[in-house]
Design an enzyme around this catalytic site. Structure first.
Site, PDB file in Angstrom:
ATOM      1  CB  THR A 154      -0.884   0.028   1.277  1.00  0.00           C
ATOM      2  OG1 THR A 154      -0.022  -0.104   2.416  1.00  0.00           O
ATOM      3  CG2 THR A 154      -1.926  -1.084   1.263  1.00  0.00           C
ATOM      4  CG  HIS A 198       8.174  11.413   5.828  1.00  0.00           C
ATOM      5  ND1 HIS A 198       8.148  10.584   4.724  1.00  0.00           N
ATOM      6  CD2 HIS A 198       8.360  12.672   5.363  1.00  0.00           C
ATOM      7  CE1 HIS A 198       8.330  11.310   3.645  1.00  0.00           C
ATOM      8  NE2 HIS A 198       8.465  12.575   3.991  1.00  0.00           N
ATOM      9  CB  CYS A 231      10.658   0.717   2.203  1.00  0.00           C
ATOM     10  SG  CYS A 231      10.229   1.294   0.568  1.00  0.00           S
TER      11      CYS A 231
HETATM   12  C1  LIG Z   1       8.105   2.969   3.365  1.00  0.00           C
HETATM   13  C2  LIG Z   1       7.725   3.881   2.238  1.00  0.00           C
HETATM   14  C3  LIG Z   1       6.471   4.487   2.256  1.00  0.00           C
HETATM   15  C4  LIG Z   1       6.090   5.325   1.216  1.00  0.00           C
HETATM   16  N1  LIG Z   1       4.848   5.884   1.239  1.00  0.00           N
HETATM   17  C5  LIG Z   1       4.416   6.586   0.176  1.00  0.00           C
HETATM   18  C6  LIG Z   1       3.071   7.006   0.099  1.00  0.00           C
HETATM   19  O1  LIG Z   1       2.291   6.731   1.002  1.00  0.00           O
HETATM   20  N2  LIG Z   1       2.669   7.700  -1.006  1.00  0.00           N
HETATM   21  C7  LIG Z   1       3.535   7.994  -2.021  1.00  0.00           C
HETATM   22  O2  LIG Z   1       3.121   8.636  -2.978  1.00  0.00           O
HETATM   23  N3  LIG Z   1       4.839   7.589  -1.992  1.00  0.00           N
HETATM   24  C8  LIG Z   1       5.285   6.889  -0.922  1.00  0.00           C
HETATM   25  N4  LIG Z   1       6.562   6.408  -0.882  1.00  0.00           N
HETATM   26  C9  LIG Z   1       7.508   6.822  -1.944  1.00  0.00           C
HETATM   27  C10 LIG Z   1       7.447   5.976  -3.198  1.00  0.00           C
HETATM   28  O3  LIG Z   1       7.266   4.614  -2.882  1.00  0.00           O
HETATM   29  C11 LIG Z   1       8.741   6.199  -3.963  1.00  0.00           C
HETATM   30  O4  LIG Z   1       8.856   7.582  -4.209  1.00  0.00           O
HETATM   31  C12 LIG Z   1       8.796   5.476  -5.290  1.00  0.00           C
HETATM   32  O5  LIG Z   1       8.518   4.128  -5.106  1.00  0.00           O
HETATM   33  C13 LIG Z   1      10.171   5.647  -5.935  1.00  0.00           C
HETATM   34  O6  LIG Z   1      10.188   4.849  -7.089  1.00  0.00           O
HETATM   35  P1  LIG Z   1      11.500   4.690  -7.989  1.00  0.00           P
HETATM   36  O7  LIG Z   1      11.065   3.980  -9.215  1.00  0.00           O
HETATM   37  O8  LIG Z   1      12.157   6.007  -8.104  1.00  0.00           O
HETATM   38  O9  LIG Z   1      12.505   3.834  -7.115  1.00  0.00           O
HETATM   39  P2  LIG Z   1      12.678   2.245  -6.958  1.00  0.00           P
HETATM   40  O10 LIG Z   1      11.388   1.597  -6.697  1.00  0.00           O
HETATM   41  O11 LIG Z   1      13.765   2.057  -5.964  1.00  0.00           O
HETATM   42  O12 LIG Z   1      13.151   1.770  -8.387  1.00  0.00           O
HETATM   43  C14 LIG Z   1      14.489   1.903  -8.836  1.00  0.00           C
HETATM   44  C15 LIG Z   1      14.815   0.603  -9.555  1.00  0.00           C
HETATM   45  O13 LIG Z   1      16.047   0.747 -10.270  1.00  0.00           O
HETATM   46  C16 LIG Z   1      16.720  -0.493 -10.202  1.00  0.00           C
HETATM   47  N5  LIG Z   1      18.139  -0.255 -10.482  1.00  0.00           N
HETATM   48  C17 LIG Z   1      18.978   0.518  -9.778  1.00  0.00           C
HETATM   49  N6  LIG Z   1      20.201   0.483 -10.301  1.00  0.00           N
HETATM   50  C18 LIG Z   1      20.143  -0.323 -11.400  1.00  0.00           C
HETATM   51  C19 LIG Z   1      21.100  -0.763 -12.371  1.00  0.00           C
HETATM   52  N7  LIG Z   1      22.384  -0.378 -12.321  1.00  0.00           N
HETATM   53  N8  LIG Z   1      20.687  -1.585 -13.367  1.00  0.00           N
HETATM   54  C20 LIG Z   1      19.377  -1.968 -13.437  1.00  0.00           C
HETATM   55  N9  LIG Z   1      18.429  -1.603 -12.537  1.00  0.00           N
HETATM   56  C21 LIG Z   1      18.819  -0.789 -11.524  1.00  0.00           C
HETATM   57  C22 LIG Z   1      16.460  -0.970  -8.779  1.00  0.00           C
HETATM   58  O14 LIG Z   1      16.703  -2.333  -8.610  1.00  0.00           O
HETATM   59  C23 LIG Z   1      14.993  -0.590  -8.596  1.00  0.00           C
HETATM   60  O15 LIG Z   1      14.137  -1.643  -8.966  1.00  0.00           O
HETATM   61  C24 LIG Z   1       6.984   5.577   0.151  1.00  0.00           C
HETATM   62  C25 LIG Z   1       8.236   4.963   0.126  1.00  0.00           C
HETATM   63  C26 LIG Z   1       8.609   4.109   1.155  1.00  0.00           C
HETATM   64  C27 LIG Z   1       9.963   3.443   1.107  1.00  0.00           C
HETATM   65  O1  LIG Z   2       3.342  10.493   0.240  1.00  0.00           O
HETATM   66  C1  LIG Z   2       2.578  10.253   1.164  1.00  0.00           C
HETATM   67  O2  LIG Z   2       1.376  10.571   1.145  1.00  0.00           O
HETATM   68  C2  LIG Z   2       3.112   9.479   2.366  1.00  0.00           C
HETATM   69  C3  LIG Z   2       2.674  10.134   3.634  1.00  0.00           C
HETATM   70  C4  LIG Z   2       3.458  11.350   3.869  1.00  0.00           C
HETATM   71  C5  LIG Z   2       4.906  11.041   3.897  1.00  0.00           C
HETATM   72  C6  LIG Z   2       5.346  10.079   2.888  1.00  0.00           C
HETATM   73  N1  LIG Z   2       4.523   9.319   2.279  1.00  0.00           N
END
Ligand SMILES: Cc1cc2nc3c(=O)[nH]c(=O)nc-3n(C[C@H](O)[C@H](O)[C@H](O)COP(=O)(O)OP(=O)(O)OC[C@H]3O[C@@H](n4cnc5c(N)ncnc54)[C@H](O)[C@@H]3O)c2cc1C
Ligand SMILES: O=C(O)[C@@H]1CCCC=N1
Length: 394
Positions: A54, A277, A323
């Site tokens: 989620t 956070h 995470c």
């Molecule tokens: C605990 C938690 C709670 C959150 N809550 C919220 C929320 O409630 N609402 C919200 O909007 N956002 C939330 N977020 C933020 C949101 O999940 C992230 O901003 C978002 O998932 C970032 O996505 P990304 O694709 O940038 O990163 P990632 O999901 O990390 O994707 C990057 C990918 O690149 C790959 N990669 C890296 N280097 C290489 C390489 N050299 N070769 C090939 N592949 C590579 C990695 O393996 C990875 O799969 C939360 C995040 C966390 C951790």
């Molecule tokens: O992005 C969101 O809504 C959640 C809650 C606030 C802080 C980070 N993730």
């Protein structure tokens, strides 16, 4: 998914199959661009930032530009639900809590009202009546963003990747990018092959700077390990669907330095997700290595908050998962071209709040990779806003 050797030139290569890279690839394939999505780990995995069941989605932001971007995201999420025949969103509302004079709390309310988002300011009596499991201290207030809710993150990630492939895209997972040679045709070397593309999008999450090194750039990014905590309801269902309990976001409550947020019990019956956070800085390749120095103490911070504000929960976490965030100094994203290579695009620094915005982020990164100018204000996301905070070896 099996890796195939690709010899011809792709229109675009996207590095990283997290939610941002997956949505970028999805938009590219919808624009009939021949696209290769490269992922270092076998899919699905729980090593980055997009895993877990989620995420919160909301229009409530202190920054007007996120509220406006979210107005475009909701229909794109609905479109993905329709294309994938999958339910990805559950409307729960978001209860925002904070000291009534807190600037961020006040500007978030103002942004909701100015953007005509369905919302409601609650009196202490209304809070007590509607959310008996929530206690506020004197001088603290609450309002609701009625549009907010829960996104089913794992399902969303799978849906957007499946549609990318259905629209003609290629995913190579279990294939790590180890070198990038810039040029009018970018040459990308992985642990399994060499590929060429007219443009490259780097959405590598916590690994971004490890990849940018080969492009002579280090961005002001900090990777944090986040403890994803689940807490037991003393009375089953009291913070869940039967009680229509909302998501919540607390601004500096209980003397906490960072936000505390939670989602109604759902994925683990009888347990509610409540997280801090912020976290301890880590190397993404060693996220769970025992820290040599004491951590952030986020569990005691959360336990004390729960005892005072959510007394219907047991004050020790029942489940802790992990995470990672990748934070920028201002916690706004980086969505920009590489300063020296116009056909290399970076999407990074989503600072723990990028999941809900990924449909529009992917659209922006897709437009940049096609040489177009995105149709939204890009000022908040430019690399050059960090003037003296990034290192360039070029
Ligand atoms: C605990 C938690 C709670 C959150 N809550 C919220 C929320 O409630 N609402 C919200 O909007 N956002 C939330 N977020 C933020 C949101 O999940 C992230 O901003 C978002 O998932 C970032 O996505 P990304 O694709 O940038 O990163 P990632 O999901 O990390 O994707 C990057 C990918 O690149 C790959 N990669 C890296 N280097 C290489 C390489 N050299 N070769 C090939 N592949 C590579 C990695 O393996 C990875 O799969 C939360 C995040 C966390 C951790
Ligand atoms: O992005 C969101 O809504 C959640 C809650 C606030 C802080 C980070 N993730």
């Amino acid at each position: 998914m099996a890796a195939q050797s690709g010899s011809s030139v792709f229109d675009c290569i996207v590095i990283g199959a997290g939610i941002q890279g997956s949505f970028t690839a999805y938009h590219l394939s919808k624009h009939m661009r021949r696209t290769l999505l490269l992922e270092q780990f076998l899919l699905p995995h729980s090593r980055g930032s997009s895993h877990g069941q989620t995420r919160i989605t909301r229009k409530a932001y202190p920054q007007d530009f996120y509220t406006k971007m979210m107005a475009d995201c909701y229909p794109l999420w609905a479109e993905l639900e329709k294309e994938s025949s999958t339910t990805l969103y559950r409307q729960t509302g978001l209860l925002l809590l904070g000291p009534e004079e807190n600037p961020e709390f006040c500007s978030t309310w103002r942004s909701l009202v100015q953007n005509q988002v369905p919302c409601q300011y609650l009196t202490a009596q209304e809070i007590q009546k509607r959310f008996p499991g929530v206690c506020l201290q004197p001088g603290e207030a609450a309002f609701i963003d009625h549009t907010a809710g829960v996104l089913y993150a794992d399902k969303a990630l799978r849906a957007v990747q499946d549609l990318f492939c259905r629209f003609g895209g290629t995913i190579h997972d279990g294939e790590k990018v180890i070198d990038i040679k810039p040029g009018s045709v970018v040459i990308v070397t992985t642990t399994s092959g060499v590929y060429q593309a007219k443009s490259l999008v780097i959405t590598a999450g916590p690994w971004t700077n490890k990849l940018m090194a080969s492009l002579g750039l280090q961005l002001p990014l900090q990777t944090l390990k986040i403890k994803v905590c689940y807490w037991k309801e003393k009375v089953p269902g009291s913070y869940g669907v039967p009680q229509n309990f909302p998501c919540f976001l607390g601004f500096h409550l209980n003397r906490a330095q960072h936000h505390i947020y939670g989602l109604p019990s759902n994925e683990y019956p009888g347990l509610i997700k409540v997280c801090y956070h912020h976290g301890k800085e880590v190397d993404p390749d060693e996220r769970d290595r025992e820290a040599k120095t004491p951590g952030l103490q986020e569990i005691p911070i959360l336990s004390d908050f729960i005892s005072n504000y959510l007394p219907g929960l047991e004050a020790e976490p029942a489940v802790i998962e992990h995470c990672m965030y990748t934070n920028t100094p201002d916690e706004n994203f980086i969505l920009d071209r590489h300063p020296s290579f116009q056909n290399i695009i970076v999407g990074a620094g989503f600072s723990g709040h990028g999941f809900k915005l990924s449909p529009v982020v992917g659209k922006i990164l897709c437009q940049l990779s096609m040489g177009q100018t995105p149709d939204c204000d890009m000022q908040p996301f430019r690399i050059r806003r960090f003037q003296n905070q990034f290192k360039s070896a070029l």
